[in-house]
Design a protein around this motif. Structure first.
Motif, short mmCIF file in Angstrom:
data_model
loop_
_atom_site.label_atom_id
_atom_site.label_comp_id
_atom_site.label_asym_id
_atom_site.label_seq_id
_atom_site.Cartn_x
_atom_site.Cartn_y
_atom_site.Cartn_z
N LEU A 184 -29.51 10.26 -36.98
CA LEU A 184 -28.09 10.54 -36.73
C LEU A 184 -27.54 11.54 -37.74
CD1 LEU A 184 -25.58 9.87 -35.04
CD2 LEU A 184 -25.10 8.02 -36.62
N VAL B 213 -27.30 5.77 -29.16
CA VAL B 213 -27.62 5.60 -30.58
C VAL B 213 -28.45 4.34 -30.71
CG1 VAL B 213 -26.70 5.23 -32.89
CG2 VAL B 213 -25.54 6.78 -31.32
N GLN C 116 -32.37 11.34 -27.37
CA GLN C 116 -32.00 12.53 -26.63
C GLN C 116 -32.99 12.78 -25.50
OE1 GLN C 116 -31.73 15.63 -29.60
NE2 GLN C 116 -29.57 15.20 -29.91
N TRP D 78 -30.92 19.77 -25.13
CA TRP D 78 -31.10 18.32 -25.36
C TRP D 78 -29.76 17.64 -25.19
CZ3 TRP D 78 -35.74 16.05 -25.86
CH2 TRP D 78 -36.84 16.85 -26.17
N ARG D 79 -29.73 16.56 -24.41
CA ARG D 79 -28.52 15.78 -24.19
C ARG D 79 -28.66 14.44 -24.90
NH1 ARG D 79 -26.57 15.21 -18.29
NH2 ARG D 79 -28.81 15.29 -18.01
N SER D 80 -27.65 14.07 -25.69
CA SER D 80 -27.66 12.78 -26.39
C SER D 80 -27.34 11.68 -25.39
CB SER D 80 -26.64 12.78 -27.53
OG SER D 80 -27.00 13.74 -28.49
N VAL E 175 -30.50 9.00 -32.78
CA VAL E 175 -29.94 9.37 -31.49
C VAL E 175 -31.09 9.60 -30.52
CG1 VAL E 175 -28.56 11.07 -30.24
CG2 VAL E 175 -27.93 10.43 -32.57
N VAL F 249 -27.93 15.10 -36.59
CA VAL F 249 -27.09 15.49 -35.45
C VAL F 249 -25.66 15.74 -35.90
CG1 VAL F 249 -26.20 14.74 -33.20
CG2 VAL F 249 -28.54 14.22 -33.84
#
Length: 57
Positions: free
Chosen positions: A52, A11, A23, A6-8, A21, A55
């Motif tokens: 958040l 926000v 993702q 998973w890539r952020s 966040v 994470v």
């Protein structure tokens, strides 16, 4: 070899003002034999919102 991660992306604040966040799931393709080899990622259409606080634990 293929894996998922998973890539952020950003926000976002929900209606209560709590930060989350956004993702996006990506497929990770490794170019070599070991996991430390350089490779590339390919984004998928799957997204999720994660608080958040989860994470940044």
């Amino acid at each position: 070899m293929e894996d998922e991660a998973w890539r952020s992306i950003d926000v976002i604040h929900n209606n209560k003002g709590e930060p989350h966040v956004l993702q996006q799931k990506v497929k990770v393709f490794t170019a070599g034999v070991t996991e430390e080899s350089s490779g590339y990622t390919k984004p998928t259409v799957d997204h999720r919102l994660v608080p958040l606080a989860e994470v940044t634990k």
